[in-house]
Design a protein around this motif. Structure first.
Motif, mmCIF file in Angstrom:
data_model
loop_
_atom_site.group_PDB
_atom_site.id
_atom_site.type_symbol
_atom_site.label_atom_id
_atom_site.label_comp_id
_atom_site.label_asym_id
_atom_site.label_seq_id
_atom_site.Cartn_x
_atom_site.Cartn_y
_atom_site.Cartn_z
ATOM 1 N N LEU A 164 0.769 -1.320 0.110
ATOM 2 C CA LEU A 164 0.069 0.096 0.197
ATOM 3 C C LEU A 164 0.738 1.203 -0.026
ATOM 4 C CD1 LEU A 164 -3.020 -0.554 2.461
ATOM 5 C CD2 LEU A 164 -3.061 -0.142 -0.168
ATOM 6 N N LYS A 165 2.026 1.187 0.855
ATOM 7 C CA LYS A 165 2.769 2.214 0.798
ATOM 8 C C LYS A 165 3.328 2.804 -0.829
ATOM 9 C CE LYS A 165 5.358 1.449 4.509
ATOM 10 N NZ LYS A 165 6.450 1.557 5.309
ATOM 11 N N GLU A 166 3.910 1.361 -1.273
ATOM 12 C CA GLU A 166 4.243 1.751 -2.649
ATOM 13 C C GLU A 166 3.321 2.194 -3.500
ATOM 14 O OE1 GLU A 166 7.182 0.986 -4.163
ATOM 15 O OE2 GLU A 166 8.388 -0.004 -2.623
ATOM 16 N N SER A 167 1.906 1.923 -3.321
ATOM 17 C CA SER A 167 1.051 2.534 -4.218
ATOM 18 C C SER A 167 0.697 4.040 -3.815
ATOM 19 C CB SER A 167 -0.291 1.726 -3.990
ATOM 20 O OG SER A 167 -0.147 0.487 -4.339
ATOM 21 N N LEU A 168 0.867 4.412 -2.459
ATOM 22 C CA LEU A 168 0.915 5.725 -2.108
ATOM 23 C C LEU A 168 2.009 6.483 -2.656
ATOM 24 C CD1 LEU A 168 -0.275 5.237 1.470
ATOM 25 C CD2 LEU A 168 -1.542 6.107 -0.248
ATOM 26 N N LYS A 169 3.266 5.827 -2.774
ATOM 27 C CA LYS A 169 4.393 6.704 -3.298
ATOM 28 C C LYS A 169 4.233 6.763 -4.617
ATOM 29 C CE LYS A 169 8.419 4.666 -4.479
ATOM 30 N NZ LYS A 169 9.750 4.176 -4.373
ATOM 31 N N GLU A 170 3.587 6.047 -5.568
ATOM 32 C CA GLU A 170 3.076 6.318 -6.904
ATOM 33 C C GLU A 170 2.373 7.291 -7.000
ATOM 34 O OE1 GLU A 170 1.352 3.824 -10.743
ATOM 35 O OE2 GLU A 170 1.982 3.084 -8.877
ATOM 36 N N PHE B 88 0.149 14.992 -3.941
ATOM 37 C CA PHE B 88 0.095 13.895 -4.202
ATOM 38 C C PHE B 88 -1.389 14.042 -5.006
ATOM 39 C CE2 PHE B 88 -1.713 14.437 0.107
ATOM 40 C CZ PHE B 88 -2.749 14.249 0.055
ATOM 41 N N ASP B 89 -1.708 12.857 -6.003
ATOM 42 C CA ASP B 89 -2.910 12.763 -6.540
ATOM 43 C C ASP B 89 -3.812 12.158 -5.628
ATOM 44 O OD1 ASP B 89 -5.004 11.839 -8.217
ATOM 45 O OD2 ASP B 89 -3.856 11.511 -9.840
ATOM 46 N N GLN B 90 -4.926 13.362 -5.252
ATOM 47 C CA GLN B 90 -5.784 13.022 -4.426
ATOM 48 C C GLN B 90 -6.862 11.939 -4.967
ATOM 49 O OE1 GLN B 90 -7.743 16.514 -2.651
ATOM 50 N NE2 GLN B 90 -5.690 17.238 -2.032
#
Length: 210
Positions: free
Chosen positions: A67-73, A165-167
């Motif tokens: 999930l953190k990887e997805s949030l980083k993206e 970040f992309d909300q």
């Protein structure tokens, strides 16, 4: 290092020391944060002041690696998102508040006063659009955000508040309703790097006496 010591020994900084020592940190020690520490911090954050006691803030704490990887993206590749052992998404959800207004009314009031409070709040907020209600709730969530950053520092955890970040992507990743408003994404943990020295305006610039 003082911050490492407080996080590992359980010592707590004074409010003054927490504010003075806080810097935005983007590289963190790779060490999980005990849930007990997170709960202790949010026990303070939930006491944040709120107009009409509506408490529209909601906190989504992410520790899962994928999930953190997805949030980083979603955050355009900013490394602090995955460097931190935990990331909290601070949002406001006024539609949830309005759907459950009786929960916000003080239990010490009489039943008649409780009904009056709910009726008055319903009348006011139903006169606003979803967007206007969301913006109102966001002002309250920002109060809690400030207290969160101070509480994290007080317990020895560094942080960095982010709005880059992309909300819409974050809503999709976490399954959040379309109407919620974001106060910040906040990676946090034990600092591995130093932050920049404070560069702030003088009191003469920001304070006026009348």
């Amino acid at each position: 290092m003082l911050l490492l010591a407080t996080a590992t020994t359980g010592q707590v900084l004074s409010v003054k020391d927490a504010i003075v020592s806080r810097h935005s940190i983007r590289k963190f020690v790779q060490k999980p944060i005990p849930k007990e520490d997170i709960d202790r911090i949010f026990e303070l954050v939930r006491l944040s002041p709120s107009a009409w006691n509506l408490q529209p803030w909601r906190f989504h704490i992410v520790t899962d690696t994928e999930l953190k990887e997805s949030l980083k993206e979603a955050a355009y590749g900013q490394q602090q998102v995955t460097s931190a052992p935990a990331v909290v998404i601070v949002i406001s959800d006024m539609e949830d508040v309005i759907a459950n207004l009786p929960e916000t009314v003080h239990p010490g009031l009489s039943e008649e006063r409780k009904q009056e409070e709910v009726a008055n709040l319903s009348s006011f907020f139903n006169g606003l659009s979803v967007e206007e209600r969301g913006q109102w709730g966001l002002t309250q969530a920002n109060i809690a955000l400030g207290i969160l950053l101070t509480a994290l520092q007080g317990y020895g955890y560094s942080s960095v508040p982010m709005l880059g970040f992309d909300q819409e992507k974050v809503k999709e990743i976490l399954g959040l309703p379309e109407h919620v408003k974001f106060a910040a994404m906040v990676p946090f943990g034990i600092a591995e790097s130093e932050g920049y020295e404070h560069h702030r305006f003088s009191l003469d610039k920001i304070v006026s006496y009348h």
